[in-house]
Each structure stands twice: as C-alpha cells, then as structure tokens.
Design a protein around this motif. Structure first.
Motif, PDB file in Angstrom:
ATOM      1  N   ARG A  38       0.828  -1.217   0.000  1.00 28.40           N
ATOM      2  CA  ARG A  38       0.000   0.000   0.000  1.00 28.40           C
ATOM      3  C   ARG A  38       0.856   1.258   0.000  1.00 28.40           C
ATOM      4  N   LYS A  42       0.782   3.901  -3.066  1.00 34.86           N
ATOM      5  CA  LYS A  42       0.421   5.302  -2.801  1.00 34.86           C
ATOM      6  C   LYS A  42       1.496   6.241  -3.352  1.00 34.86           C
ATOM      7  N   GLU A  46       1.122   9.091  -6.344  1.00 34.78           N
ATOM      8  CA  GLU A  46       1.527  10.487  -6.135  1.00 34.78           C
ATOM      9  C   GLU A  46       2.505  10.935  -7.215  1.00 34.78           C
TER      10      GLU A  46
END
Length: 197
Positions: A38, A42, A46
C-alpha cells in the motif's frame, strides 16, 4: 532489480519466457506485506499526479487493476477535481480495436473479457492512457505476454501520452521487445517517473 533469464532465441521463446517472468514477478509482488504494498502503491500514484500535472485537466484513461497491479482508480477524483475527464478501456472479446468510455467512480460497470468497463459511458478519445505494469525495462517497454492485446490498447489512442504504472521490483534488465512494440512515454513507480532511458 529483478534479473531475467538468458536471452530467448525466437519470438515464441520470448513469449514463453515472458509468461514465466510475469508469473515470477506476480509471486514476488504477492509476497510483499500488505502495508508495504500500500505504501509503495500510494507513492507511485503520487508520482503519476506530479509527473503529468498539465495533463490532469484533460481526458485520462485509467485501467482496472489486476491483483498484482498498482490501482490508479483513486486518481479519478484528482483528475475530475482538475476539470478533467476519466475513462476506462473497453476490450472486445473478438479482437476488435479497443475503445474508451467515460467513467466516474460509482458509474455502473459491465463485465469485459479482461476487465470491467463502463456500461453506459459515452465513447471518448483520451489524451493520456495509464497502463498497469507486470514488468518493464529501462527502455520503457512493458512485459506483456499478449503483445497483440497491448498493441491494440495503445493503437486505440495513438496520439495519447502512454504512462505505465508499477513497482520498482518489477524492473527488468530487458523485456526482450518484439518488432512493432511501442515503448511507453513514461514509467512511474514508487521511486519516481522515468522517460525511456
């Protein structure tokens, strides 16, 4: 960097090798602790948003992730907030060209041969196409054991900026690109955004 086996001698051997490499990399990805996966995913998302800020207000085709791929569906809200439009690819089972339908989170989906697609969205032509990566190399060629399908996806939006999204552990020395395969314009991982090197 994950290291591939010795160079295969023929196109058939390349495809066989790619299937084995895809399975191997999926196993490596599946072995990542969930929190680590995760965190990496993430960071990759980004980096996608940071790498193409000027394109977020345009039409961006996302992808429905397979179990081993980084999900980019959460970027829909960022793109919509920037005034852009999101879409998903529609894959015809009989090998006809892909096309793209507008989609926003919550829209009804239909089951496709390889992934869900918007049931009712109008057809659109994306300015950016995001693709999930099972593997990739420094030339921004993607590990694809079905090159005809991969080529059909990119051919459906020939003018679009093609961005692959994956994890660094999927980086290979080479994916043994075959004739006619197109490198991606950008590869994005948790480590950053990379043009073809």
């Amino acid at each position: 960097m994950a290291q591939p086996a010795a160079r295969p001698p023929s196109a058939a051997a390349v495809l066989s090798w790619r299937r084995a490499e895809t399975a191997r990399l999926r196993e490596i990805g599946a072995a990542l602790p969930l929190d680590d996966r995760r965190r990496r995913a993430k960071a990759a998302r980004e980096h996608v948003a940071a790498a193409i800020p000027h394109l977020l207000g345009r039409t961006v085709a996302l992808y429905w992730p397979a179990a081993h791929e980084v999900s980019v569906l959460g970027l829909a809200r960022t793109i919509l907030a920037a005034g852009g439009l999101t879409a998903l690819p529609v894959d015809a089972a009989d090998g006809r060209p892909f096309h793209f339908r507008a989609w926003t989170p919550g829209d009804p989906l239909a089951a496709g041969p390889s992934a869900p697609y918007p049931r009712d969205g109008p057809m659109v032509q994306p300015h950016v196409v995001l693709v999930g990566l099972a593997g990739f190399d420094g030339g921004n060629y993607r590990l694809c054991d079905e090159p005809a399908r991969g080529a059909r996806l990119l051919a459906a939006a020939p003018e679009a900026y093609a961005v692959g999204v994956g994890l660094e552990l999927m980086r290979l020395e080479t994916v043994e690109p075959l004739a006619g395969e197109r490198p991606l314009d950008l590869v994005v991982t948790e480590a950053g955004a990379f043009p073809p090197g």
